[in-house]
Scaffold this motif. Sequence first.
Motif, short mmCIF file in Angstrom:
data_model
loop_
_atom_site.label_atom_id
_atom_site.label_comp_id
_atom_site.label_asym_id
_atom_site.label_seq_id
_atom_site.Cartn_x
_atom_site.Cartn_y
_atom_site.Cartn_z
N ILE A 17 0.99 -1.09 0.05
CA ILE A 17 0.00 -0.04 -0.17
C ILE A 17 0.80 1.29 0.15
O ILE A 17 0.44 2.20 -0.69
CB ILE A 17 -0.83 -0.24 1.21
CG1 ILE A 17 -1.93 -1.35 1.17
CG2 ILE A 17 -1.87 1.34 1.11
CD1 ILE A 17 -2.69 -1.33 -0.07
N ASN A 18 1.99 1.18 0.65
CA ASN A 18 2.92 2.50 0.82
C ASN A 18 3.66 2.77 -0.79
O ASN A 18 4.01 3.90 -0.68
CB ASN A 18 4.10 2.27 1.66
CG ASN A 18 3.46 1.70 3.00
OD1 ASN A 18 2.47 2.48 3.44
ND2 ASN A 18 4.06 0.78 3.95
N LYS A 75 -2.54 6.97 -3.40
CA LYS A 75 -3.57 6.71 -2.30
C LYS A 75 -5.05 7.32 -3.15
O LYS A 75 -6.02 6.33 -2.83
CB LYS A 75 -3.74 8.05 -1.47
CG LYS A 75 -2.56 7.91 -0.38
CD LYS A 75 -2.60 8.98 0.56
CE LYS A 75 -1.71 8.74 1.86
NZ LYS A 75 -1.61 9.83 2.80
N ASN A 76 -4.99 7.44 -4.16
CA ASN A 76 -6.34 7.98 -5.17
C ASN A 76 -6.30 6.50 -6.27
O ASN A 76 -5.92 6.91 -7.13
CB ASN A 76 -6.31 9.04 -5.90
CG ASN A 76 -7.49 9.37 -6.79
OD1 ASN A 76 -8.49 8.78 -6.29
ND2 ASN A 76 -7.49 10.15 -7.45
N ARG A 94 -12.30 1.96 0.29
CA ARG A 94 -12.67 3.34 0.73
C ARG A 94 -13.87 2.70 1.47
O ARG A 94 -14.50 1.90 1.45
CB ARG A 94 -13.07 4.03 -0.40
CG ARG A 94 -11.78 4.66 -0.81
CD ARG A 94 -12.09 5.49 -2.10
NE ARG A 94 -12.46 4.43 -3.37
CZ ARG A 94 -12.12 4.85 -4.53
NH1 ARG A 94 -11.88 6.06 -4.93
NH2 ARG A 94 -12.52 3.99 -5.49
#
Length: 417
Positions: free
Chosen positions: A173-174, A178-179, A202
Amino acid sequence: MKFSDYPIALEIKQNLEDLKMIRPTDIQFKTISPIMREEDVLAIAQTGTGKTAAFVIPILDRIQKSKTSRRSEGIRCLVMVPTRELALQITEAFHDIGRNLKVKTSCVFGGVGQDDQILALEKGIDILVTTPGRMFDFLHQGHIRLNRVEILVLDEADHMLDLGFVKDIDDVINFLPKNRQTLFFSATIDKKIKKLAYNIIRGNAIHIQISPKDPVSKNVEHSVAHIEMDDKRFFLERLVKEQPEAKILVFVRTQVRAERVCAAMERVGVISETLHGGKDQNEREAALNAFKSGHLKLLIATDVSARGIDIPMVDFVVNYDLPEQAENYVHRVGRTGRGNEKGLAISFCSPAELPLLEEIEGYITKPITVAEITKTDYHETLVFKQEEEGDWKSVMAEIQRLEETYEDKKKKKKKKK
């Protein structure tokens, strides 16, 4: 609704028609539209329901419609899976459904040399299907960049948890924007799965769950036969020889067990191959491809093949050994009766495995149909085999043992009454 009714690229519609995929399955019907709207999706559905195509179709459509040339400008979709076999299967689905599109898909996994995989990455790809280990190797070596990823797919997430990939999922994930859109697919749902899912999707994600009362596909007719542990090989041999044209997938408990059963079949003239984690990737691929094509009729595997692998036209699944985890029963028998096909599954249960049988029946919330084997039929199976070997002493000893076992069971039944 038919696939031809969806607002997807004409090339995809034609490829689906060529693959004889006319109407979506339940999970496909419920997920394709939300994915096309670029919503996050948490989808739970049993094995064999068509989860792969549920995300492959809309992802291919999205990337195809937004591309102006065949040149790739970076990885736009990352698909993470727990096993090499599943990675190859999903990549094949992207290639089959995405034929003649501008979209490029590549597969990365461990157990084989890096050079060919690095070469494919350097040519540029749009979709990367990968297992965690090799992906992180390439990330740290600089062969993969994930800064342009628009879609993250986690497939067989429950199995990824079982194999201890939670930290890998958290770590990746890093590296991602983010979008992004996140698609989370799993065959089962529990507290751990929910926690993992809600950490990465989300808050307004679409939650879809296809959970029939019976977790075993309605296309699979499954039963259990009570057979002594040492006699299982005779019943497997009999099944194979009575069904010479059938494609039979056999599940055993361990790698050693797989090789022993394969050797036992070889001694009686039955050709088979094994599939397990102890073989190198080329051997595993060769065995799997031979079985898929029908050149090999008997494949003996450990649970490495029970999850997510789509092998067309498997006629029989044999649980030579009952699985130690009850949910793996569903995944195993789900290797037959895929899509709209019908399938048969039989489990050989020894007296020592009765507790496992009870766990399985508790998990699927119903008793498994017992395939009744008469005393005569049992004797004939063993006598036929051992007559061929000329081992009359062992024939008589076996018959005596069966007589005693049969009488003991009758006495126990009378006591219960």
